[in-house]
Write a protein that holds these residues in place. Structure first.
Motif, mmCIF file in Angstrom:
data_model
loop_
_atom_site.group_PDB
_atom_site.id
_atom_site.type_symbol
_atom_site.label_atom_id
_atom_site.label_comp_id
_atom_site.label_asym_id
_atom_site.label_seq_id
_atom_site.Cartn_x
_atom_site.Cartn_y
_atom_site.Cartn_z
ATOM 1 N N ALA B 31 0.857 -1.190 0.000
ATOM 2 C CA ALA B 31 0.000 0.000 0.000
ATOM 3 C C ALA B 31 0.887 1.232 0.000
ATOM 4 C CB ALA B 31 -0.912 0.015 1.221
ATOM 5 N N TYR B 49 -2.906 3.686 -3.107
ATOM 6 C CA TYR B 49 -2.715 2.561 -4.014
ATOM 7 C C TYR B 49 -2.612 1.293 -3.191
ATOM 8 C CZ TYR B 49 -2.126 4.919 -8.478
ATOM 9 O OH TYR B 49 -2.359 5.608 -9.636
ATOM 10 N N SER B 50 -3.347 0.283 -3.641
ATOM 11 C CA SER B 50 -3.328 -1.014 -2.992
ATOM 12 C C SER B 50 -3.018 -2.057 -4.044
ATOM 13 C CB SER B 50 -4.698 -1.275 -2.340
ATOM 14 O OG SER B 50 -4.767 -2.562 -1.786
ATOM 15 N N SER B 55 -6.985 2.802 -5.237
ATOM 16 C CA SER B 55 -8.162 2.381 -4.476
ATOM 17 C C SER B 55 -8.906 3.562 -3.874
ATOM 18 C CB SER B 55 -7.760 1.390 -3.375
ATOM 19 O OG SER B 55 -6.846 1.983 -2.468
#
Lengths: 114, 113
Positions: B31, B49-50, B55
C-alpha cells in the motif's frame, strides 16, 4: 467521513513535567489510532499507536490510552525533555484488511521550557 | 531497508510546466499513499494505491495524476498547477494485511510560481 479533533493546539510544559494531548474521533468504525511527531522541516514519524482492541499501550516515556465508548484517545509523555519539542498529530483510520488513509487532527505544538 | 525515499527534495515550477514527484520503498509494502501538507496544517490524504491499483482518490483535481508502475514505486505527475498547490507532498507506505503502520518519506517541497 472521519473527523478528528485535537486539543490543545499549543502546549508549553517545564522540562521534566508531563504532557497530555487529547483527541476525539467521530466514526465508531475507526479501529487504528497512531500518533506522529513532526519536527520542523522533517517528515512525520510514528511514535506510538493503538488498536481498538486495546485500552492502553506504553513505550518508555510515552503512553496512549483509548476510550472506545467515548471515542477519545490521549497521548501521555512523562519526564519531558527538550528533544520532545515538536508538533504532534493524532490520527484515526478504519482498516478492514485493506489499505486506507489516515485522518489527522490539527496538531499540537509542544514546547518544552528548560 | 526501512525507509521511504522521495525525489526531488525541492521543486519550483511554473503554472505551465509538467513535472513528476517520485517515491520509492523497499520494505515489501503493498500500500502506498500520497498526502499533501500545507504549512502549519496536518497531512491531507490525496491518493491510496493497494497492490498497484488506485483504491482511493480523495476528489483531487485532475492536474494531479498518480501512477504506481510497480510495488516499490509511486509517482505523482503534475501539470498546470496553481500557486495554491504549493505545499509539502508526502509519500507513505504500509503493509496491508499484516499491519496498519504508515511510514512517511521526507517529502517534496513544491513551490508553484
Amino acid at each position: 467521513g472521519e473527523n478528528v479533533e485535537q486539543h490543545p493546539s499549543t502546549l508549553s510544559v517545564q522540562e521534566g513535567d508531563s504532557a497530555v494531548i487529547k483527541c476525539t474521533y467521530s466514526d465508531s468504525a475507526s479501529n487504528y489510532f497512531p500518533w506522529y511527531k513532526q519536527e520542523l522541516g522533517k517528515r512525520p514519524q510514528l511514535i506510538i499507536d493503538i488498536r481498538s482492541n486495546v485500552g492502553e499501550k506504553k513505550d518508555q516515556r510515552i503512553a496512549v490510552t483509548l476510550n472506545k465508548t467515548a471515542k477519545h484517545f490521549s497521548l501521555h509523555i512523562t519526564e519531558t525533555q527538550p528533544e520532545d519539542s515538536a508538533v504532534y498529530f493524532c490520527a484515526a483510520m478504519y482498516s478492514g484488511g485493506g489499505a486506507d488513509g489516515l485522518t489527522f487532527g490539527k496538531g499540537t505544538h509542544l514546547i518544552i521550557q528548560p | 531497508d526501512t525507509e521511504v525515499t522521495q525525489t526531488p527534495k525541492h521543486l519550483v515550477m511554473g503554472m505551465t510546466n509538467k513535472k513528476s514527484l517520485k517515491c520509492e520503498q523497499h520494505m515489501g509494502h503493498r500500500a502506498m499513499y500520497w498526502y499533501k501538507q500545507k504549512a502549519k496544517k496536518p497531512p491531507e490524504l490525496m491518493f491510496v494505491y493497494s497492490y498497484e491499483k488506485l483504491s482511493i482518490n480523495e476528489s483531487v483535481p485532475s492536474r494531479f495524476s498518480p501512477e504506481c508502475p510497480n510495488s516499490s514505486l509511486l509517482n505523482l505527475h503534475l501539470h498546470a498547477l496553481q500557486p495554491e498547490d504549493s505545499a509539502l507532498y508526502l509519500c507513505a507506505s504500509s503493509q496491508i494485511l499484516a499491519g496498519y503502520e504508515q511510514y512517511f518519506g521526507p517529502g517534496t517541497r513544491l513551490t508553484v510560481t
